[in-house]
Design an enzyme around this catalytic site. Structure first.
Site, PDB file in Angstrom:
ATOM      1  N   CYS A   2       8.993  -5.958  -2.003  1.00 64.84           N
ATOM      2  CA  CYS A   2      10.303  -6.488  -2.726  1.00 64.84           C
ATOM      3  C   CYS A   2      10.088  -7.077  -4.272  1.00 64.84           C
ATOM      4  O   CYS A   2       9.078  -7.771  -4.545  1.00 64.84           O
ATOM      5  CB  CYS A   2      10.902  -7.563  -2.065  1.00 64.84           C
ATOM      6  SG  CYS A   2      11.542  -7.251  -0.380  1.00 64.84           S
ATOM      7  N   ARG A  27       5.908  -1.278  -6.997  1.00 66.87           N
ATOM      8  CA  ARG A  27       5.614  -2.275  -5.706  1.00 66.87           C
ATOM      9  C   ARG A  27       5.745  -1.937  -4.384  1.00 66.87           C
ATOM     10  O   ARG A  27       5.198  -2.353  -3.427  1.00 66.87           O
ATOM     11  CB  ARG A  27       6.381  -3.641  -6.084  1.00 66.87           C
ATOM     12  CG  ARG A  27       6.189  -4.147  -7.242  1.00 66.87           C
ATOM     13  CD  ARG A  27       7.174  -5.407  -7.552  1.00 66.87           C
ATOM     14  NE  ARG A  27       7.085  -6.218  -6.682  1.00 66.87           N
ATOM     15  CZ  ARG A  27       6.108  -7.572  -7.081  1.00 66.87           C
ATOM     16  NH1 ARG A  27       5.654  -7.656  -8.131  1.00 66.87           N
ATOM     17  NH2 ARG A  27       6.051  -8.707  -6.182  1.00 66.87           N
ATOM     18  N   TRP A  75      11.903  -4.288   0.518  1.00 72.35           N
ATOM     19  CA  TRP A  75      10.850  -3.287   1.356  1.00 72.35           C
ATOM     20  C   TRP A  75      11.131  -3.934   2.573  1.00 72.35           C
ATOM     21  O   TRP A  75      10.882  -5.211   2.686  1.00 72.35           O
ATOM     22  CB  TRP A  75       9.398  -3.642   0.857  1.00 72.35           C
ATOM     23  CG  TRP A  75       8.251  -2.824   1.552  1.00 72.35           C
ATOM     24  CD1 TRP A  75       7.786  -1.651   1.194  1.00 72.35           C
ATOM     25  CD2 TRP A  75       7.578  -3.354   2.675  1.00 72.35           C
ATOM     26  NE1 TRP A  75       6.838  -1.431   2.073  1.00 72.35           N
ATOM     27  CE2 TRP A  75       6.546  -2.482   2.936  1.00 72.35           C
ATOM     28  CE3 TRP A  75       7.510  -4.666   3.481  1.00 72.35           C
ATOM     29  CZ2 TRP A  75       5.577  -2.410   4.063  1.00 72.35           C
ATOM     30  CZ3 TRP A  75       6.634  -4.638   4.522  1.00 72.35           C
ATOM     31  CH2 TRP A  75       5.799  -3.693   4.702  1.00 72.35           C
ATOM     32  N   ASN A 101      12.632 -12.120  -2.214  1.00 71.35           N
ATOM     33  CA  ASN A 101      11.382 -11.461  -1.727  1.00 71.35           C
ATOM     34  C   ASN A 101      10.553 -12.457  -1.042  1.00 71.35           C
ATOM     35  O   ASN A 101      10.514 -13.777  -1.305  1.00 71.35           O
ATOM     36  CB  ASN A 101      10.439 -11.348  -3.123  1.00 71.35           C
ATOM     37  CG  ASN A 101       9.186 -10.788  -2.734  1.00 71.35           C
ATOM     38  OD1 ASN A 101       8.951 -10.468  -1.717  1.00 71.35           O
ATOM     39  ND2 ASN A 101       8.366 -10.792  -4.011  1.00 71.35           N
ATOM     40  N   GLY A 102      10.204 -12.107   0.245  1.00 74.12           N
ATOM     41  CA  GLY A 102       9.502 -13.108   1.314  1.00 74.12           C
ATOM     42  C   GLY A 102      10.096 -13.168   2.709  1.00 74.12           C
ATOM     43  O   GLY A 102      10.680 -12.091   2.917  1.00 74.12           O
ATOM     44  N   GLU A 484     -13.409   3.734   1.279  1.00 71.62           N
ATOM     45  CA  GLU A 484     -12.483   3.869   0.242  1.00 71.62           C
ATOM     46  C   GLU A 484     -11.848   5.341   0.094  1.00 71.62           C
ATOM     47  O   GLU A 484     -10.809   5.502   0.080  1.00 71.62           O
ATOM     48  CB  GLU A 484     -13.023   3.415  -0.913  1.00 71.62           C
ATOM     49  CG  GLU A 484     -12.191   3.137  -2.214  1.00 71.62           C
ATOM     50  CD  GLU A 484     -10.741   2.624  -1.950  1.00 71.62           C
ATOM     51  OE1 GLU A 484     -10.637   1.796  -1.132  1.00 71.62           O
ATOM     52  OE2 GLU A 484     -10.019   2.593  -2.947  1.00 71.62           O
ATOM     53  N   LYS A 488      -8.027   6.467   0.653  1.00 70.30           N
ATOM     54  CA  LYS A 488      -7.180   7.162  -0.388  1.00 70.30           C
ATOM     55  C   LYS A 488      -6.518   8.064   0.364  1.00 70.30           C
ATOM     56  O   LYS A 488      -5.175   8.540   0.077  1.00 70.30           O
ATOM     57  CB  LYS A 488      -8.156   7.703  -1.445  1.00 70.30           C
ATOM     58  CG  LYS A 488      -8.592   6.670  -2.575  1.00 70.30           C
ATOM     59  CD  LYS A 488      -7.570   5.911  -3.383  1.00 70.30           C
ATOM     60  CE  LYS A 488      -7.416   4.580  -2.352  1.00 70.30           C
ATOM     61  NZ  LYS A 488      -7.194   3.339  -3.038  1.00 70.30           N
ATOM     62  N   GLU A 491      -3.770   7.050   2.625  1.00 70.34           N
ATOM     63  CA  GLU A 491      -2.651   6.163   2.135  1.00 70.34           C
ATOM     64  C   GLU A 491      -1.643   7.440   1.325  1.00 70.34           C
ATOM     65  O   GLU A 491      -0.342   7.234   1.320  1.00 70.34           O
ATOM     66  CB  GLU A 491      -3.109   5.332   0.940  1.00 70.34           C
ATOM     67  CG  GLU A 491      -3.759   4.226   1.184  1.00 70.34           C
ATOM     68  CD  GLU A 491      -4.218   3.371   0.172  1.00 70.34           C
ATOM     69  OE1 GLU A 491      -4.158   1.943  -0.043  1.00 70.34           O
ATOM     70  OE2 GLU A 491      -4.946   4.052  -0.780  1.00 70.34           O
ATOM     71  N   HIS A 507     -22.778   7.587  17.379  1.00 71.25           N
ATOM     72  CA  HIS A 507     -22.256   6.591  18.312  1.00 71.25           C
ATOM     73  C   HIS A 507     -20.896   6.727  18.485  1.00 71.25           C
ATOM     74  O   HIS A 507     -19.926   5.757  18.731  1.00 71.25           O
ATOM     75  CB  HIS A 507     -22.825   5.095  17.900  1.00 71.25           C
ATOM     76  CG  HIS A 507     -24.063   4.932  17.729  1.00 71.25           C
ATOM     77  ND1 HIS A 507     -24.934   4.809  18.808  1.00 71.25           N
ATOM     78  CD2 HIS A 507     -24.903   4.841  16.580  1.00 71.25           C
ATOM     79  CE1 HIS A 507     -26.233   4.872  18.439  1.00 71.25           C
ATOM     80  NE2 HIS A 507     -26.225   4.771  17.138  1.00 71.25           N
ATOM     81  N   LYS A 606       2.544  -2.114  -3.209  1.00 73.26           N
ATOM     82  CA  LYS A 606       1.562  -2.279  -4.052  1.00 73.26           C
ATOM     83  C   LYS A 606       0.867  -3.686  -3.923  1.00 73.26           C
ATOM     84  O   LYS A 606      -0.374  -4.045  -4.017  1.00 73.26           O
ATOM     85  CB  LYS A 606       1.821  -1.960  -5.501  1.00 73.26           C
ATOM     86  CG  LYS A 606       0.828  -2.380  -6.487  1.00 73.26           C
ATOM     87  CD  LYS A 606      -0.156  -0.979  -6.600  1.00 73.26           C
ATOM     88  CE  LYS A 606      -1.115  -1.268  -7.668  1.00 73.26           C
ATOM     89  NZ  LYS A 606      -2.415  -0.607  -7.195  1.00 73.26           N
TER      90      LYS A 606
END
Ligand code: G6P
Length: 611
Positions: A2, A27, A75, A101-102, A484, A488, A491, A507, A606
């Site tokens: 948010c 965000r 969000w 926001n929260g 990473e 990417k 995402e 394994h 974000k």
């Protein structure tokens, strides 16, 4: 996550709020809304979807002009993305509007209480209870407006950044924060509240960062900041923020992510510059606490997401160069586990945004237990950078694409420098070794050589864009780089991808290998080269498709692989940076080809400011 932007001043608030909302898009959000004061009434526009949808609706209505308004990108946490659940929310009398926001953790019991008092709710959100509670204190308990807010904040539990507008107080805008970011921007006879400086930087660079439990009351041309627990006035410093507009715009690129990948050729220089003086590493931000850090008996690195991958690389170099054992833990686990932290412990927190709720909580806990805390953050003024005892900024400029790129390479450079600085203090490396490690002279040029090859990387990427699963394998520092790279791809293209240490493949993951499964190998010409060739053979003999990112032009390797992406020959650390950039581009081109929203992937944020 948010985003909040609010305005009070002589200008029409709509262009400012809409532009601010666009700046906050990065965000992550699913709906947006604005409430302004127009003809003594609260005028509300809320839309699920992109800010452009809201903008179209507002621009198509009668020409509105208002000097005060609050706006929000949501969000979803409590209640699905919908027009009703979008912020701002109004009380039943439609006197007061709020953006938040929260998460309000006790919203359910507060809602029950308000329902019993005859309040009705239009949304499924936790936010609506705050505005109704304020209304309850004003109308049922006869408190004045500001006292009603204080009373409401005494009851709500959880994390919040809020801004409130009341039609009966047209000259006032009130903001408050606890565990979610909020700042006050001060312009010429005008004020702003915002979740971050990028939303208001076109108007002012004069910022007051609100701390937890602070409330800011803008009234006419003045503002006052109080502690909402004691209601006492506080003296606050006004900071000047240095943020370049070019940094928050796409320039000649179509996507922020693409721009930020290319930025790395320049940002790595910013990250390094002024931090090396011959054989000495200078991380001046750590100076006041350096003895505590060097002499700590235990050291942890904690972070989330991409920053956690950086932590894994930091561990490798700190243990190798400085011989200090490092424990790496996800901040979401670390904050609740029973790690033996005391005054001889050093806890390093890595965060691009400096606002990640779990990382911030991990730092607060560590401080309470007496540890020395170190922040590695990208955003000056952010909560983690202010909460830690000392720290280092990564200095790679604003990162807007949700998937982190340039922040990662900047973080690993800082961790590498930190490892060398620790080695210096511990005398665990010779001067000669340190000088060798500090040779970054050709790094920028090598990055440019990788970027020039992006057409070739794109060709390889497009061959595999219909695959549904990928494996990413590497050894040593190439294992976190593999993690990473896989992250990417996940995402931004929504393709399933997993990173593993190459030898660990036997394994479990090898069971997945068949002719449809591409495996991306990170093959640096170092001591593990022959071993990784054996891992490649193992995949090859199961008909797996092999893509190698390597600095070796060895024929044996090229015969084994379906595709090779060659990067300039380098030491292990530089190879890690170069192959990271290849993996970023690889994921980027696949995601673009698949038509994905690269800069704002679905469901992601974000800055994850809730738990
Ligand atoms: C979110 C972002 C990631 C980021 C992670 C940690 O999930 O989408 O890109 O790595 O948060 O964020 P931080 O700002 O603490 O590095």
């Amino acid at each position: 996550m948010c985003g909040i932007i609010s305005y009070k001043g002589p200008q029409n608030c709509y262009p400012i709020l809409l532009n601010g909302l666009k700046r906050l898009e990065y965000r992550g959000y699913d709906s947006a809304g604005i409430v302004s004061l127009y003809n003594n009434q609260l005028l509300q526009n809320k839309r699920v979807g992109k800010v452009q949808v809201l903008e179209k609706e507002i621009l198509s209505s009668i020409k509105i002009n208002s000097n005060i308004g609050i706006a929000h990108t949501r969000w979803a946490t409590h209640g699905k993305p919908s027009n009703e659940n979008a912020h701002p929310h109004l009380d039943n009398l439609e006197d007061i509007a709020i953006v938040h926001n929260g998460i309000i953790e006790n919203y359910s019991s507060l809602k029950d209480f308000l329902l019993k008092k005859g309040f009705s709710f239009k949304s499924e959100t936790d936010t609506e209870v705050i505005v109704q509670l304020i209304s309850y204190f004003i109308n049922s308990k006869n408190l004045d407006y500001v006292d009603a807010i204080y009373a409401a904040l005494e009851l709500v539990e959880g994390a919040f950044a809020i801004v409130i507008l009341n039609k009966n107080f047209p000259d006032m805008l009130i903001g408050a924060r606890k565990s979610s970011p909020l700042l006050l921007g001060i312009g010429k006879s005008e004020f702003f509240f915002s979740s971050d400086a990028s939303a208001i930087i076109e108007h002012t660079n004069q910022i007051v960062y609100l701390e937890d439990h602070e409330m800011c009351i803008i009234n006419g041309d003045t503002y006052e900041i109080t502690d909402f627990r004691t209601r006492e006035s506080l003296e606050k410093i006004v900071d000047t923020v240095h943020l370049e507009i070019e940094d928050i715009e796409k320039g000649t690129f179509d996507y922020f992510m693409h721009k930020e990948i290319h930025d790395q050729q320049r940002t790595i220089i910013n990250t390094i510059s002024g931090r090396i003086d011959n054989e000495h590493v200078l991380l001046n931000g750590l100076f006041p606490f350096w003895d505590n850090i060097v002499n700590s008996s235990k050291a942890y690195i904690t972070a989330c997401g991409t920053s956690w991958h950086s932590a894994l690389i930091g561990k490798i170099f700190i243990e190798r160069f400085a011989k200090i054992p490092i424990i790496v833990d996800y901040a979401s686990e670390f904050r609740y586990n029973d790690s033996p932290i005391d005054s001889s412990t050093c806890v390093i927190a890595i965060s691009q945004s400096g606002e990640t709720a779990d990382t911030l909580a991990a730092i607060k806990k560590s401080k309470e237990l007496g540890a020395t805390t170190v922040g590695i953050c990208n955003v000056p003024g952010s909560s983690i950078s202010r909460e830690t005892h000392c720290g280092v900024f990564t200095r790679c400029g604003s990162e807007i694409g949700v998937a982190s790129t340039k922040a990662f390479t900047a973080q690993i450079i800082i961790l590498y420098l930190l490892a060398l600085k620790l080695a210096q203090s511990k005398n665990s490396l010779s001067k000669k070794e340190i000088v060798q490690c500090l040779d970054f002279s050709s790094l920028s040029e090598k990055i440019s050589k990788v970027l020039i090859k992006e057409k070739n990387i794109k060709e390889v990427a497009l061959k595999y864009c219909n695959s549904s699963d990928f494996l990413y394998l590497g050894r040593g520092i190439n294992f976190p780089i593999a993690l990473e790279g896989a992250l990417k791809l996940k995402e931004i293209s929504y393709i399933h991808a997993e990173g593993y240490p190459a030898a660990e493949m036997k394994h479990g993951p090898i069971a997945l290998v068949d002719k449809n499964m591409p495996t991306v190998f990170l093959v640096s010409k170092d001591k593990s080269y022959d071993k990784i060739l054996s891992n490649i053979e193992e995949v090859k003999s199961r008909n797996g498709k092999i893509i190698a990112i390597t600095d070796s032009d060895d024929e044996k390797l090229s015969k084994l692989c379906n595709d090779i992406i060659l990067v300039p020959q380098s030491n292990e650390f530089v190879f890690g940076i170069l192959s990271t950039i290849v993996l970023q581009l690889f994921a980027f081109f696949i995601a673009v080809e698949k038509g994905c929203d690269v800069d704002q992937p679905r469901n992601l944020a974000k800055s994850v400011t809730v738990e």
